[in-house]
Design a protein around this motif. Structure first.
Motif, PDB file in Angstrom:
ATOM      1  N   UNK A 309      -3.042 -10.206   2.999  1.00 19.45           N
ATOM      2  CA  UNK A 309      -2.855  -9.351   1.732  1.00 19.45           C
ATOM      3  C   UNK A 309      -1.857  -8.464   2.114  1.00 19.45           C
ATOM      4  N   UNK A 310      -0.644  -8.244   1.295  1.00 21.37           N
ATOM      5  CA  UNK A 310       0.372  -7.336   1.682  1.00 21.37           C
ATOM      6  C   UNK A 310       0.911  -6.865   0.117  1.00 21.37           C
ATOM      7  N   UNK A 311       1.771  -5.795   0.413  1.00 17.19           N
ATOM      8  CA  UNK A 311       2.249  -5.001  -0.780  1.00 17.19           C
ATOM      9  C   UNK A 311       3.917  -5.182  -0.812  1.00 17.19           C
ATOM     10  N   UNK A 312       4.599  -5.581  -2.175  1.00 14.67           N
ATOM     11  CA  UNK A 312       6.004  -5.559  -1.801  1.00 14.67           C
ATOM     12  C   UNK A 312       6.229  -4.696  -3.548  1.00 14.67           C
ATOM     13  N   UNK A 313       7.557  -4.399  -3.678  1.00 19.59           N
ATOM     14  CA  UNK A 313       8.101  -3.405  -4.476  1.00 19.59           C
ATOM     15  C   UNK A 313       9.159  -4.233  -5.328  1.00 19.59           C
ATOM     16  N   UNK A 314       9.260  -4.250  -6.597  1.00 18.71           N
ATOM     17  CA  UNK A 314      10.230  -4.501  -7.411  1.00 18.71           C
ATOM     18  C   UNK A 314      10.411  -3.502  -8.379  1.00 18.71           C
ATOM     19  N   UNK A 315      11.871  -3.499  -9.105  1.00 18.91           N
ATOM     20  CA  UNK A 315      12.449  -2.501  -9.869  1.00 18.91           C
ATOM     21  C   UNK A 315      11.424  -2.640 -11.258  1.00 18.91           C
ATOM     22  N   UNK A 316      11.092  -1.479 -12.031  1.00 17.40           N
ATOM     23  CA  UNK A 316      10.497  -1.536 -13.212  1.00 17.40           C
ATOM     24  C   UNK A 316      11.584  -1.604 -14.214  1.00 17.40           C
ATOM     25  N   UNK A 317      11.210  -1.925 -15.566  1.00 14.32           N
ATOM     26  CA  UNK A 317      12.342  -1.890 -16.710  1.00 14.32           C
ATOM     27  C   UNK A 317      12.896  -0.452 -16.703  1.00 14.32           C
ATOM     28  N   UNK A 318      12.214   0.524 -16.277  1.00  3.44           N
ATOM     29  CA  UNK A 318      12.814   1.968 -16.117  1.00  3.44           C
ATOM     30  C   UNK A 318      13.141   1.870 -14.622  1.00  3.44           C
ATOM     31  N   UNK A 319      14.395   1.860 -14.371  1.00  2.00           N
ATOM     32  CA  UNK A 319      15.082   2.066 -12.925  1.00  2.00           C
ATOM     33  C   UNK A 319      14.404   3.025 -12.084  1.00  2.00           C
ATOM     34  N   UNK A 320      14.073   4.162 -12.699  1.00  2.31           N
ATOM     35  CA  UNK A 320      13.222   5.156 -12.056  1.00  2.31           C
ATOM     36  C   UNK A 320      11.909   4.896 -11.490  1.00  2.31           C
ATOM     37  N   UNK A 321      11.446   3.809 -12.087  1.00  2.00           N
ATOM     38  CA  UNK A 321       9.811   3.517 -11.644  1.00  2.00           C
ATOM     39  C   UNK A 321      10.053   2.240 -10.614  1.00  2.00           C
ATOM     40  N   UNK A 322       8.515   1.757 -10.271  1.00  4.88           N
ATOM     41  CA  UNK A 322       8.436   0.694  -9.355  1.00  4.88           C
ATOM     42  C   UNK A 322       7.317  -0.103  -9.823  1.00  4.88           C
ATOM     43  N   UNK A 323       7.314  -1.490  -9.726  1.00  7.01           N
ATOM     44  CA  UNK A 323       6.252  -2.339  -9.882  1.00  7.01           C
ATOM     45  C   UNK A 323       5.603  -2.613  -8.468  1.00  7.01           C
ATOM     46  N   UNK A 324       4.368  -2.397  -8.406  1.00  2.00           N
ATOM     47  CA  UNK A 324       3.661  -2.924  -7.090  1.00  2.00           C
ATOM     48  C   UNK A 324       3.208  -4.147  -7.351  1.00  2.00           C
ATOM     49  N   UNK A 325       3.244  -4.806  -6.414  1.00  4.70           N
ATOM     50  CA  UNK A 325       2.931  -6.253  -6.326  1.00  4.70           C
ATOM     51  C   UNK A 325       2.033  -6.575  -5.115  1.00  4.70           C
ATOM     52  N   UNK A 326       0.460  -6.486  -5.464  1.00  9.69           N
ATOM     53  CA  UNK A 326      -0.289  -7.049  -4.286  1.00  9.69           C
ATOM     54  C   UNK A 326      -0.032  -8.445  -4.199  1.00  9.69           C
ATOM     55  N   UNK A 327       0.155  -8.976  -2.879  1.00  5.77           N
ATOM     56  CA  UNK A 327       0.281 -10.315  -2.642  1.00  5.77           C
ATOM     57  C   UNK A 327      -0.813 -10.719  -1.680  1.00  5.77           C
ATOM     58  N   UNK A 328      -1.521 -11.919  -2.131  1.00  2.00           N
ATOM     59  CA  UNK A 328      -2.626 -12.368  -1.407  1.00  2.00           C
ATOM     60  C   UNK A 328      -2.448 -13.868  -1.263  1.00  2.00           C
ATOM     61  N   UNK A 329      -2.867 -14.068  -0.044  1.00  2.00           N
ATOM     62  CA  UNK A 329      -3.009 -15.490   0.307  1.00  2.00           C
ATOM     63  C   UNK A 329      -4.267 -16.145   0.323  1.00  2.00           C
ATOM     64  N   UNK A 330      -4.493 -17.157  -0.653  1.00  2.00           N
ATOM     65  CA  UNK A 330      -5.909 -17.674  -0.799  1.00  2.00           C
ATOM     66  C   UNK A 330      -6.075 -18.530   0.384  1.00  2.00           C
ATOM     67  N   UNK A 331      -7.478 -18.586   0.973  1.00  2.00           N
ATOM     68  CA  UNK A 331      -7.761 -19.200   2.224  1.00  2.00           C
ATOM     69  C   UNK A 331      -8.783 -20.588   1.581  1.00  2.00           C
ATOM     70  N   UNK A 332      -8.823 -21.758   2.277  1.00  2.00           N
ATOM     71  CA  UNK A 332      -9.811 -22.861   2.142  1.00  2.00           C
ATOM     72  C   UNK A 332     -11.124 -22.287   2.475  1.00  2.00           C
ATOM     73  N   UNK A 333     -11.278 -21.562   3.637  1.00  2.00           N
ATOM     74  CA  UNK A 333     -12.637 -21.374   3.789  1.00  2.00           C
ATOM     75  C   UNK A 333     -13.376 -19.914   3.477  1.00  2.00           C
ATOM     76  N   UNK A 334     -12.140 -19.114   3.098  1.00  2.00           N
ATOM     77  CA  UNK A 334     -12.749 -17.791   2.605  1.00  2.00           C
ATOM     78  C   UNK A 334     -12.927 -16.718   3.972  1.00  2.00           C
ATOM     79  N   UNK A 335     -12.492 -17.193   4.871  1.00  2.00           N
ATOM     80  CA  UNK A 335     -12.694 -16.213   6.060  1.00  2.00           C
ATOM     81  C   UNK A 335     -11.826 -15.339   6.228  1.00  2.00           C
ATOM     82  N   UNK A 336     -11.916 -14.116   7.162  1.00  2.00           N
ATOM     83  CA  UNK A 336     -10.928 -13.164   7.060  1.00  2.00           C
ATOM     84  C   UNK A 336      -9.841 -13.620   8.084  1.00  2.00           C
ATOM     85  N   UNK A 337      -8.542 -13.520   7.646  1.00  2.00           N
ATOM     86  CA  UNK A 337      -7.427 -14.272   8.419  1.00  2.00           C
ATOM     87  C   UNK A 337      -6.685 -13.074   9.164  1.00  2.00           C
ATOM     88  N   UNK A 338      -5.194 -13.055   8.961  1.00  2.00           N
ATOM     89  CA  UNK A 338      -4.464 -12.285  10.039  1.00  2.00           C
ATOM     90  C   UNK A 338      -4.644 -10.887   9.902  1.00  2.00           C
TER      91      UNK A 338
END
Length: 343
Positions: A309-338
């Motif tokens: 699980x990680x976090x990235x940013x992209x510009x919002x429609x209002x350039x003075x704001x930001x879009x938060x992207x929570x990025x997750x990687x689904x696993x096959x077993x559901x175990x805790x990863x890195x």
């Protein structure tokens, strides 16, 4: 015979004994052609690219005129970064003039001393147009002045140089406006603004010190976890000494969930967005805060259904704001990863 003519010129010009001796000695060590060139070059018109070099048939004073070459003027755009005009001809190509007097107009006392200390031109020495430009830049770089220009004037003995300066106003207050304007609250306390800038209150505004204080303000945001906040644009200085700063604090416009497979490809995934977002404390309209975001990621990763699980940013429609992207990687077993991280 040419020595006699030079002596007559010195006598008519009423040079001081020191200057007369220096000039006559320089003449004796020069060829006759160099003497004519030296007499020709002692004129303020040689400091302006708009006028040709002229010689005077008599030692009488030329009409005093204000020469305003464009690159001998500095206007304060509140950008303390200053560089000399590279388009000026090299020193070897420029005519030199004899400076007989240096004066300052617009200030007195301590600020007058600041001007003299910043300049290299001195009475009794030769100078060029580019050297005067460097002096203008040096005066402006002290940070005390909003306008700086140099006015050369002809005199019977040489050129009088006057630096005309306009000081900044006395600093009365620093106001900080946050954007977007519709955000009702801000994270910056007014007390922090006063702590950083109040030492300059009641003094002539110095732009170099103001810039250092702005960097200190940006550092406060970083140290308190507001990684996206910073002062934007140039400071606005009113005639009555009020400085207005604009800060984009990093307001969240939207929160999105992106799911990736183990190869790093974005996919639809099996996990619904609300499974992730219900673990997130940050919300739309908040100012991004590093520690809060890290705790959100730890809770998401703690669900045990993602390999990463990680976090990235992209510009919002209002350039003075930001879009938060929570990025997750689904696993096959559901175990805790890195692990979980903010990128």
């Amino acid at each position: 015979m040419w020595c006699v003519e030079v002596l007559k010129t010195i006598k008519i010009s009423r040079l001081s004994p020191v200057l007369a001796t220096a000039l006559f000695c320089s003449v004796i060590s020069s060829e006759e052609g160099a003497v004519a060139q030296t007499v020709t070059e002692v004129t303020s018109e040689n400091l302006s690219s708009d006028h040709p070099i002229e010689s005077s048939s008599t030692p009488e004073a030329a009409p005093i005129r204000e020469v305003k070459p464009q690159n001998l003027t500095q206007n304060n755009n509140f950008d303390p970064s200053l560089t000399p005009d590279d388009s000026s001809p090299t020193e070897a190509e420029e005519p030199q003039v004899l400076i007989v007097e240096v004066d300052v107009e617009g200030v007195e006392g301590r600020l007058e001393d600041v001007v003299f200390e910043a300049t290299g031109v001195q009475p009794g020495r030769l100078t060029t147009r580019s050297q005067l430009q460097e002096d203008v830049n040096a005066i402006f770089a002290t940070g005390f002045f909003r306008n700086v220009r140099v006015v050369p004037e002809d005199t019977p003995l040489g050129v009088r140089v006057t630096f005309v300066v306009e000081p900044n106003p006395v600093l009365e207050q620093v106001q900080v406006n946050t954007v977007p304007e519709e955000v009702e609250t801000r994270v910056l306390p007014e007390s922090i603004v006063n702590d950083i800038f109040s030492e300059q209150y009641g003094e002539i505004l110095n732009l170099q010190e103001l810039q250092a204080n702005i960097e200190e303000l940006n550092q406060w945001y970083q140290e308190n976890g507001y990684d996206l906040a910073q002062v934007v644009g140039s400071p606005e200085v009113s005639p009555d000494g009020v400085v207005t700063l604009t800060v984009a604090e990093g307001v969240i416009e939207e929160i999105q969930v992106k799911i990736f497979d183990e190869e790093g490809n974005e996919i639809e995934g099996r996990t619904r967005d609300f499974i992730v977002t219900r673990e997130v404390e940050l919300s739309q309209g908040d100012v991004f805060q590093r520690d809060t975001a890290r705790a959100d990621l730890e809770r998401i990763f703690g669900l045990g259904i993602f390999e990463d699980a990680s976090l990235s940013f992209t510009p919002g429609e209002d350039p003075r704001k930001v879009v938060l992207n929570f990025e997750v990687v689904e696993g096959n077993t559901g175990s805790i990863g890195a692990g979980a991280g903010v990128s």
